[in-house]
Design a protein around this motif. Sequence first.
Motif, PDB file in Angstrom:
ATOM      1  N   VAL A 166       9.389 -14.753  10.280  1.00  0.00           N
ATOM      2  CA  VAL A 166       9.011 -14.629  11.691  1.00  0.00           C
ATOM      3  C   VAL A 166       8.712 -13.158  11.923  1.00  0.00           C
ATOM      4  N   THR A 167       7.526 -12.868  12.448  1.00  0.00           N
ATOM      5  CA  THR A 167       7.120 -11.490  12.709  1.00  0.00           C
ATOM      6  C   THR A 167       6.891 -11.309  14.203  1.00  0.00           C
ATOM      7  N   GLU A 168       7.179 -10.127  14.693  1.00  0.00           N
ATOM      8  CA  GLU A 168       6.947  -9.805  16.103  1.00  0.00           C
ATOM      9  C   GLU A 168       5.905  -8.701  16.176  1.00  0.00           C
ATOM     10  N   GLY A 169       4.957  -8.851  17.076  1.00  0.00           N
ATOM     11  CA  GLY A 169       3.923  -7.843  17.222  1.00  0.00           C
ATOM     12  C   GLY A 169       2.794  -8.345  18.099  1.00  0.00           C
ATOM     13  N   ALA A 170       1.567  -7.889  17.783  1.00  0.00           N
ATOM     14  CA  ALA A 170       0.399  -8.262  18.588  1.00  0.00           C
ATOM     15  C   ALA A 170      -0.838  -8.334  17.706  1.00  0.00           C
ATOM     16  N   LEU A 171      -1.780  -9.164  18.121  1.00  0.00           N
ATOM     17  CA  LEU A 171      -3.078  -9.234  17.456  1.00  0.00           C
ATOM     18  C   LEU A 171      -3.922  -8.044  17.884  1.00  0.00           C
TER      19      LEU A 171
ATOM     20  N   GLY B  71       0.822  -1.208   0.000  1.00  0.00           N
ATOM     21  CA  GLY B  71       0.000   0.000   0.000  1.00  0.00           C
ATOM     22  C   GLY B  71       0.852   1.252   0.000  1.00  0.00           C
ATOM     23  N   ASP B  72       0.254   2.346   0.367  1.00  0.00           N
ATOM     24  CA  ASP B  72       0.966   3.622   0.444  1.00  0.00           C
ATOM     25  C   ASP B  72       1.807   3.693   1.718  1.00  0.00           C
ATOM     26  N   ASN B  73       2.839   4.545   1.680  1.00  0.00           N
ATOM     27  CA  ASN B  73       3.672   4.826   2.857  1.00  0.00           C
ATOM     28  C   ASN B  73       4.264   3.578   3.497  1.00  0.00           C
ATOM     29  N   LEU B  74       4.761   2.663   2.687  1.00  0.00           N
ATOM     30  CA  LEU B  74       5.426   1.438   3.135  1.00  0.00           C
ATOM     31  C   LEU B  74       4.500   0.483   3.895  1.00  0.00           C
ATOM     32  N   ASN B  75       3.196   0.612   3.725  1.00  0.00           N
ATOM     33  CA  ASN B  75       2.245  -0.317   4.335  1.00  0.00           C
ATOM     34  C   ASN B  75       2.211  -1.593   3.522  1.00  0.00           C
ATOM     35  N   VAL B  76       2.299  -2.727   4.217  1.00  0.00           N
ATOM     36  CA  VAL B  76       2.303  -4.040   3.564  1.00  0.00           C
ATOM     37  C   VAL B  76       1.352  -4.951   4.321  1.00  0.00           C
ATOM     38  N   ARG B  77       0.611  -5.757   3.573  1.00  0.00           N
ATOM     39  CA  ARG B  77      -0.250  -6.790   4.167  1.00  0.00           C
ATOM     40  C   ARG B  77       0.071  -8.106   3.494  1.00  0.00           C
ATOM     41  N   PHE B  78       0.096  -9.168   4.288  1.00  0.00           N
ATOM     42  CA  PHE B  78       0.328 -10.515   3.765  1.00  0.00           C
ATOM     43  C   PHE B  78      -0.214 -11.517   4.775  1.00  0.00           C
TER      44      PHE B  78
ATOM     45  N   VAL C  18      -1.375 -10.359   8.319  1.00  0.00           N
ATOM     46  CA  VAL C  18      -0.367  -9.541   8.983  1.00  0.00           C
ATOM     47  C   VAL C  18      -0.317  -8.171   8.310  1.00  0.00           C
ATOM     48  N   ALA C  19      -0.244  -7.125   9.112  1.00  0.00           N
ATOM     49  CA  ALA C  19      -0.047  -5.766   8.609  1.00  0.00           C
ATOM     50  C   ALA C  19       1.279  -5.253   9.159  1.00  0.00           C
ATOM     51  N   PHE C  20       2.072  -4.639   8.289  1.00  0.00           N
ATOM     52  CA  PHE C  20       3.382  -4.130   8.675  1.00  0.00           C
ATOM     53  C   PHE C  20       3.631  -2.809   7.967  1.00  0.00           C
ATOM     54  N   THR C  21       4.203  -1.864   8.673  1.00  0.00           N
ATOM     55  CA  THR C  21       4.595  -0.595   8.075  1.00  0.00           C
ATOM     56  C   THR C  21       6.097  -0.450   8.243  1.00  0.00           C
ATOM     57  N   GLY C  22       6.793  -0.414   7.115  1.00  0.00           N
ATOM     58  CA  GLY C  22       8.245  -0.290   7.164  1.00  0.00           C
ATOM     59  C   GLY C  22       8.875  -0.966   5.966  1.00  0.00           C
TER      60      GLY C  22
ATOM     61  N   THR D 148      -9.647  -7.435  15.780  1.00  0.00           N
ATOM     62  CA  THR D 148     -10.279  -8.061  14.615  1.00  0.00           C
ATOM     63  C   THR D 148      -9.556  -9.333  14.155  1.00  0.00           C
ATOM     64  N   GLY D 149      -8.440  -9.690  14.820  1.00  0.00           N
ATOM     65  CA  GLY D 149      -7.682 -10.876  14.416  1.00  0.00           C
ATOM     66  C   GLY D 149      -6.538 -10.566  13.470  1.00  0.00           C
ATOM     67  N   LEU D 150      -6.311  -9.288  13.174  1.00  0.00           N
ATOM     68  CA  LEU D 150      -5.197  -8.863  12.334  1.00  0.00           C
ATOM     69  C   LEU D 150      -3.948  -8.778  13.200  1.00  0.00           C
ATOM     70  N   PHE D 151      -2.855  -9.376  12.723  1.00  0.00           N
ATOM     71  CA  PHE D 151      -1.592  -9.327  13.445  1.00  0.00           C
ATOM     72  C   PHE D 151      -0.842  -8.081  13.002  1.00  0.00           C
ATOM     73  N   LYS D 152      -0.630  -7.141  13.911  1.00  0.00           N
ATOM     74  CA  LYS D 152       0.089  -5.903  13.591  1.00  0.00           C
ATOM     75  C   LYS D 152       1.545  -6.094  13.996  1.00  0.00           C
ATOM     76  N   ALA D 153       2.386  -6.280  12.980  1.00  0.00           N
ATOM     77  CA  ALA D 153       3.798  -6.553  13.224  1.00  0.00           C
ATOM     78  C   ALA D 153       4.598  -5.266  13.278  1.00  0.00           C
ATOM     79  N   ASP D 154       5.569  -5.225  14.190  1.00  0.00           N
ATOM     80  CA  ASP D 154       6.500  -4.107  14.199  1.00  0.00           C
ATOM     81  C   ASP D 154       7.893  -4.537  13.753  1.00  0.00           C
ATOM     82  N   THR D 155       8.104  -5.853  13.611  1.00  0.00           N
ATOM     83  CA  THR D 155       9.369  -6.397  13.115  1.00  0.00           C
ATOM     84  C   THR D 155       9.066  -7.582  12.212  1.00  0.00           C
ATOM     85  N   VAL D 156       9.780  -7.671  11.087  1.00  0.00           N
ATOM     86  CA  VAL D 156       9.653  -8.813  10.183  1.00  0.00           C
ATOM     87  C   VAL D 156      11.051  -9.353   9.916  1.00  0.00           C
TER      88      VAL D 156
END
Length: 158
Positions: free
Chosen positions: A102-107, A67-74, A85-89, A110-118
């Motif tokens: 391996v991703t680090e973050g929290a659910l 997506g825009d601004n380095l937003n990624v979903r997979f 998983v949603a990740f920005t970076g 809604t069940g979407l995993f918001k990762a801050d590290t991939v």
Amino acid sequence: MTRKQRRLALIGSGLAVLAVAAGLVLSALRDSIVFFNSPTDIVEKKVKPGDRIRLGGLVKPGSLARGDNLNVRFDVTDGNREIAVAFTGILPDLFREGQGVVTEGALDGTGLFKADTVLAKHDETYMPKEVADALKKQGHWKEDYEKKTGAAAQGRTQ
């Protein structure tokens, strides 16, 4: 009570307190010691939204959306279940569909995993033992993985 008896009682009490403290620490860390949890583990353990965890598995082919601004979903899958998983970076150079991650973050709620590290698999032939075991357990292990990992797999099992 003699001095010797008091000293022994003090040492015994100190050891008992130390044993209780060690038991409490180990019980608190019981779920955190795992390197990562597969999507099936997360669903079965009913992880609460907001709890920080590591999610590991394969990036589902066809699920990567930039997506825009380095937003990624997979989606991360272990063959049985998958978690979005949603990740920005900036993603690692080796990140791609069908590869280990391996991703680090929290659910979230809604069940979407918001990762801050991939973290991505670091070369073509390496496969962590936990990932290989999870793939074998789920019935998704292919014999050509063994050929690719050959010597590395033999070194781990000896």
